[in-house]
Motif scaffolding. Sequence first.
Motif, short mmCIF file in Angstrom:
data_model
loop_
_atom_site.label_atom_id
_atom_site.label_comp_id
_atom_site.label_asym_id
_atom_site.label_seq_id
_atom_site.Cartn_x
_atom_site.Cartn_y
_atom_site.Cartn_z
N GLY A 112 28.96 -6.02 27.41
CA GLY A 112 29.38 -4.85 26.65
C GLY A 112 29.68 -3.68 27.58
N LEU A 113 28.78 -3.45 28.54
CA LEU A 113 28.98 -2.36 29.52
C LEU A 113 30.26 -2.56 30.32
CD1 LEU A 113 25.45 -1.88 31.14
CD2 LEU A 113 26.78 -0.15 29.91
N ALA A 114 30.57 -3.84 30.61
CA ALA A 114 31.77 -4.14 31.38
C ALA A 114 33.03 -4.04 30.52
CB ALA A 114 31.65 -5.55 31.98
N GLY A 115 32.86 -3.83 29.22
CA GLY A 115 34.01 -3.66 28.34
C GLY A 115 34.66 -4.95 27.89
N PHE A 116 33.94 -6.06 27.99
CA PHE A 116 34.51 -7.35 27.57
C PHE A 116 34.26 -7.64 26.10
CE2 PHE A 116 33.92 -8.47 32.21
CZ PHE A 116 35.28 -8.38 32.49
#
Length: 401
Positions: A112-116
């Motif tokens: 989620g943090l990586a935006g995936f």
Amino acid sequence: MKLAIVSDLHIGCDRFAEDALAQAKEALELASAQADAILLAGDIFDKRFPKPDVIADAIDLFRPLADRQWPAKVESFTSKSNKVYTKLPVIAISGTHERTAEGRDNPLGLLGLAGFLIDTSEATTIIEKDGERVAIFGLGGLSEDHVREKMEELDPKPVSGAFNIFMFHQSVYEILPFNEGFIRYDELPKGFDLYLCGHIHSRIEASVHGRKLLIPGSTVLTQFKEAEQEKKGFMIFDTSTYTYNFKYINSRRFVVKELHFDGATPTAVTESCEAAIEQSLADGKDKPIIKLNLKGSIGAGFSGADLGLHAIAAKYSNKAVLNIDSSKLTSPEIDGSTEAIRDGKFGGMSVKERGMSILYEKLKEHKFESADTQKLFEMLSDTSNKEKVLKSVLEFLSAQQ
Ligand SMILES: [Mn+2]
């Protein structure tokens, strides 16, 4: 809107790591080619603290989804704690395998943090396509003693003007009726149009509050459960028709066979096992996972050690992944002795008497027959301090010589 429902990818599972990755990849590729959005119902990772190479595999798996022009877009995200870093309609919850202590990051959160993807555990995500809105409330996998409390605290409510989905990851009593602690259908929040659940690795359709409950099952076999012999895959649900299709992936074949014996010799057991394996192999050219459940009894004079099951596994190691369960196969000798232990009787003697008589025999054998067996037995029965016991026993024995 067409929603792909994928669950329990178990990336990084030790037993079938390659299968987990390959089958997850196929499921996500097919899903992103055919659906407007993807919903992931937990256990994307197999472990709460996966190794960096497993996290790297997961990033490689999800990155292509970020490159796609998705028909649906994220309209809003409402959460007390989670943040959102993407508009991609790839919406997930954490499963029981990813669960970490409250407030600690879990591997799904990293994606989620990586935006995936969007971690919608304890949050509501609304996606939109051509004016149609779908709201997903997610409840990540929780221990059975916390789930009711958590649902009460969060009090999930449907969003007006949207198609509402409640996505969770729990054991459900109606499906797994062996633990009274599991939540029941009528405890799930009311008012949602569709209920989605992960956690259960076989495919299920049921009804909750008069609406559909869909469980796509895992994309990989992680345990040798009989109910998982169906081909794996995922669902594509269409909100306009309220129907779904199951999409199969190339999952490794899994065959379970039950073999019954009645006083069989080890040779007969081996022959039956090999015949069952050959038969399962003849069904295809792949390297299937074969589980043999051996039941009944082997003949008098033989024990489980005589069966040579390791030799069978070695013989077929290139052709199949074998799991032979002989725990339900009994032999008369073992039965007799376990019964004696259970009843605490050996030829009319109690376990203590039997122990004393063995100790006396041993003392006699080593020329200590004059020693006080009762006293020594009591010294040896003291479990409080091993070092002290050893010391006093050695002192006692040297005093006898
Ligand atoms: Mn799982």
